[in-house]
Scaffold this motif. Structure first.
Motif, PDB file in Angstrom:
ATOM      1  N   ARG A   9      -4.780 -74.398   1.181  1.00  0.00           N
ATOM      2  CA  ARG A   9      -3.533 -74.892   1.770  1.00  0.00           C
ATOM      3  C   ARG A   9      -3.469 -76.416   1.661  1.00  0.00           C
ATOM      4  O   ARG A   9      -4.470 -77.101   1.837  1.00  0.00           O
ATOM      5  CB  ARG A   9      -3.420 -74.477   3.235  1.00  0.00           C
ATOM      6  N   GLU A  48      -8.581 -70.455  10.300  1.00  0.00           N
ATOM      7  CA  GLU A  48      -7.283 -70.571  10.968  1.00  0.00           C
ATOM      8  C   GLU A  48      -6.147 -70.051  10.104  1.00  0.00           C
ATOM      9  O   GLU A  48      -5.300 -69.287  10.567  1.00  0.00           O
ATOM     10  CB  GLU A  48      -7.016 -72.031  11.336  1.00  0.00           C
ATOM     11  N   HIS A  49      -6.117 -70.436   8.842  1.00  0.00           N
ATOM     12  CA  HIS A  49      -5.038 -69.988   7.970  1.00  0.00           C
ATOM     13  C   HIS A  49      -5.152 -68.498   7.631  1.00  0.00           C
ATOM     14  O   HIS A  49      -4.140 -67.835   7.425  1.00  0.00           O
ATOM     15  CB  HIS A  49      -4.991 -70.841   6.694  1.00  0.00           C
ATOM     16  N   SER A  50      -6.354 -67.964   7.565  1.00  0.00           N
ATOM     17  CA  SER A  50      -6.493 -66.528   7.279  1.00  0.00           C
ATOM     18  C   SER A  50      -6.044 -65.689   8.471  1.00  0.00           C
ATOM     19  O   SER A  50      -5.507 -64.603   8.292  1.00  0.00           O
ATOM     20  CB  SER A  50      -7.929 -66.194   6.883  1.00  0.00           C
ATOM     21  N   GLU A  51      -6.231 -66.187   9.696  1.00  0.00           N
ATOM     22  CA  GLU A  51      -5.778 -65.449  10.886  1.00  0.00           C
ATOM     23  C   GLU A  51      -4.260 -65.476  11.013  1.00  0.00           C
ATOM     24  O   GLU A  51      -3.660 -64.515  11.484  1.00  0.00           O
ATOM     25  CB  GLU A  51      -6.413 -66.039  12.137  1.00  0.00           C
ATOM     26  N   ARG A  52      -3.634 -66.581  10.612  1.00  0.00           N
ATOM     27  CA  ARG A  52      -2.187 -66.739  10.771  1.00  0.00           C
ATOM     28  C   ARG A  52      -1.393 -66.243   9.567  1.00  0.00           C
ATOM     29  O   ARG A  52      -0.171 -66.372   9.535  1.00  0.00           O
ATOM     30  CB  ARG A  52      -1.854 -68.217  11.007  1.00  0.00           C
ATOM     31  N   THR A  54       0.848 -64.442   7.046  1.00  0.00           N
ATOM     32  CA  THR A  54       1.921 -63.440   7.051  1.00  0.00           C
ATOM     33  C   THR A  54       2.391 -63.264   5.616  1.00  0.00           C
ATOM     34  O   THR A  54       2.206 -64.146   4.773  1.00  0.00           O
ATOM     35  CB  THR A  54       3.113 -63.885   7.929  1.00  0.00           C
TER      36      THR A  54
END
Length: 125
Positions: A9, A48-52, A54
């Protein structure tokens, strides 16, 4: 070049923990454990980005479990453990020590017993 792979990201410098791959034919985004090698059409993401993550409308997100992550025991695991403890606590038959010639049974047709199972003599013998 850093040996630690970073999140793909923009403006994120955290270490990558997962790899995102798109399967365009199936309209699916697959998020799994960090790939062994960086692939050109895959995206490495931090925690963090893998949990969020969509996916676009109409797409499905498939999250693959990390096999190296600790797992919680299932009901089957706990039941198997309880059965093993019960089996270990069960008294064993005394045969050769002179305190009985074999298992004590109430039924003369019963030859042996193991838990709730019984071995019966055949009717012909």
């Amino acid at each position: 070049m850093s040996p630690v792979r970073r999140c793909s990201r923009t403006a994120c410098g955290r270490p990558a923990v997962a790899t995102l791959t798109y399967v365009y034919a199936d309209s699916t985004a697959v998020l799994g454990p960090l790939a062994t090698y960086a692939e050109p059409h895959c995206y490495d993401l931090c925690a963090e980005h893998s949990e969020r993550l969509t996916a676009p409308r109409g797409w499905e997100v498939v999250r693959l479990a990390d096999p190296s992550a600790p797992t919680r025991p299932s009901g089957d695991d706990l039941e198997a453990l309880a059965n093993a403890v019960r089996e270990a606590a069960r008294p064993h038959d005394r045969g050769a020590d002179g305190r009985g010639g074999g298992p004590q049974t109430a039924d003369p047709a019963e030859v042996a017993r193991r838990g709730h199972l019984r071995v019966l003599r055949s009717p012909e013998s």
